[in-house]
Design an enzyme around this catalytic site. Sequence first.
Site, PDB file in Angstrom:
ATOM      1  CG  ASP A  22      -2.057   0.962   1.121  1.00 10.85           C
ATOM      2  OD1 ASP A  22      -2.338   1.447   0.004  1.00 10.85           O
ATOM      3  OD2 ASP A  22      -2.686   1.262   2.163  1.00 10.85           O
ATOM      4  N   GLY A  25      -0.188   5.544  -4.247  1.00 13.14           N
ATOM      5  CA  GLY A  25      -0.834   6.821  -4.577  1.00 13.14           C
ATOM      6  C   GLY A  25      -0.193   7.978  -3.829  1.00 13.14           C
ATOM      7  CG  ASN A  70      -7.930  -2.119  -4.852  1.00 12.26           C
ATOM      8  OD1 ASN A  70      -6.994  -2.890  -4.617  1.00 12.26           O
ATOM      9  ND2 ASN A  70      -8.211  -1.115  -4.031  1.00 12.26           N
TER      10      ASN A  70
HETATM   11  C1  IPE Z   1      -5.465  -2.677  -0.026  1.00 14.48           C
HETATM   12  O1  IPE Z   1      -5.140  -1.331  -0.160  1.00 14.48           O
HETATM   13  C2  IPE Z   1      -5.339  -3.368  -1.332  1.00 14.48           C
HETATM   14  C3  IPE Z   1      -3.999  -3.477  -1.886  1.00 14.48           C
HETATM   15  C4  IPE Z   1      -2.900  -2.986  -1.390  1.00 14.48           C
HETATM   16  C5  IPE Z   1      -3.927  -4.207  -3.108  1.00 14.48           C
HETATM   17  P1  IPE Z   1      -6.240  -0.194  -0.329  1.00 14.48           P
HETATM   18  O2  IPE Z   1      -5.500   1.071  -0.455  1.00 14.48           O
HETATM   19  O3  IPE Z   1      -7.172  -0.554  -1.416  1.00 14.48           O
HETATM   20  O4  IPE Z   1      -7.027  -0.284   1.054  1.00 14.48           O
HETATM   21  P2  IPE Z   1      -7.840   0.803   1.859  1.00 14.48           P
HETATM   22  O5  IPE Z   1      -8.831   1.398   0.916  1.00 14.48           O
HETATM   23  O6  IPE Z   1      -6.851   1.818   2.337  1.00 14.48           O
HETATM   24  O7  IPE Z   1      -8.449   0.051   3.001  1.00 14.48           O
HETATM   25  C1  IPE Z   2      -1.737   0.318  -3.290  1.00 15.21           C
HETATM   26  O1  IPE Z   2      -1.496   1.680  -3.403  1.00 15.21           O
HETATM   27  C2  IPE Z   2      -1.966  -0.343  -4.612  1.00 15.21           C
HETATM   28  C3  IPE Z   2      -3.358  -0.741  -4.859  1.00 15.21           C
HETATM   29  C4  IPE Z   2      -4.338  -0.633  -4.030  1.00 15.21           C
HETATM   30  C5  IPE Z   2      -3.624  -1.317  -6.151  1.00 15.21           C
HETATM   31  P1  IPE Z   2      -2.656   2.760  -3.289  1.00 15.21           P
HETATM   32  O2  IPE Z   2      -3.049   3.179  -4.651  1.00 15.21           O
HETATM   33  O3  IPE Z   2      -3.759   2.268  -2.434  1.00 15.21           O
HETATM   34  O4  IPE Z   2      -1.872   3.914  -2.564  1.00 15.21           O
HETATM   35  P2  IPE Z   2      -2.484   4.972  -1.551  1.00 15.21           P
HETATM   36  O5  IPE Z   2      -3.079   4.206  -0.428  1.00 15.21           O
HETATM   37  O6  IPE Z   2      -3.501   5.749  -2.320  1.00 15.21           O
HETATM   38  O7  IPE Z   2      -1.313   5.800  -1.146  1.00 15.21           O
HETATM   39 MG    MG Z   3      -4.109   2.445  -0.445  1.00 13.20          MG
END
Ligand code: IPE
Ligand code: IPE
Ligand code: MG
Length: 251
Positions: A22, A25, A70
């Site tokens: 995680d 983003g 997702n």
């Molecule tokens: C969990 O992360 C899923 C993956 C890392 C693939 P998310 O970013 O989707 O989870 P939440 O929304 O913070 O719980």
């Molecule tokens: C994890 O990174 C990857 C996926 C969920 C596919 P994020 O995209 O959730 O990153 P943040 O949480 O927004 O920083």
């Molecule tokens: Mg995330």
Amino acid sequence: MSSRGTGEELPAGPRHIAIIMDGNGRWAARRGLSPSAGHKAGVERIRDLLSACRERGVEVLTLFAFSSENWQRPPKEVELLMSLFHSYLGREARRMRDEGVRLRVIGRRDRFSPRLQKAIAEAEAVTAGGERGTLVIAADYGGRWDIARAARQMAEEVAAGSRSPDSVTEDSLAAYMTLADLPPVDLLVRSSGEQRISNFILWQAAYSEFYFTDTLWPDFGTAELDMAIEAYQRRDRRFGGRNDGGLAVQA
Ligand code: IPE
Ligand code: IPE
Ligand code: MG
């Protein structure tokens, strides 16, 4: 084997590590980039991490790449994630085969494009003979889905008369869960500072050790892996029992 200052031997390292990758983003946002740039940087961490796991005796590495929730992301981001997954499989499957790593993908699959489904099947087939480690990628995976799917399979057997309701037990249900044939998940890591499981492995994490780090996934390297493993080795895994030897008799 290395030892602690006390001369005590360090406990064994984890055989199976699962990681919620995680923070892509936020990593991108801090650089004024789009989430896609973060996802691209995140994928780049996998190869070295897999090698590092193998060097440290970790038999299985399970990575949460895309959750069943997702799909709610903006369509452009979902599209990019699918295309990154596809190119990763095409690029890395042969390398994994050459290194003796077996790839397994867990999750629904039927919501992926036929092209991606084919690439997954091909990558699994190419690496099927690997005996020097397993990489599990959880994609369109949800822990609740996994439990419901196992329950449904057993219900079908009961309905067909090949199983009695009494035979549905913790042990028999466990055998229907994904990862059942692999060593239990010893260590569950989540990057980016969030301290939740986000519908990743629920059943399988019943006795996993949890390790949370603020490091964002694209910055998660071998040093982070070693910190997680060291933390794991300091944990006292009791599984509901008592590990204090002689004291137990004084109860
Ligand atoms: C969990 O992360 C899923 C993956 C890392 C693939 P998310 O970013 O989707 O989870 P939440 O929304 O913070 O719980
Ligand atoms: C994890 O990174 C990857 C996926 C969920 C596919 P994020 O995209 O959730 O990153 P943040 O949480 O927004 O920083
Ligand atoms: Mg995330």
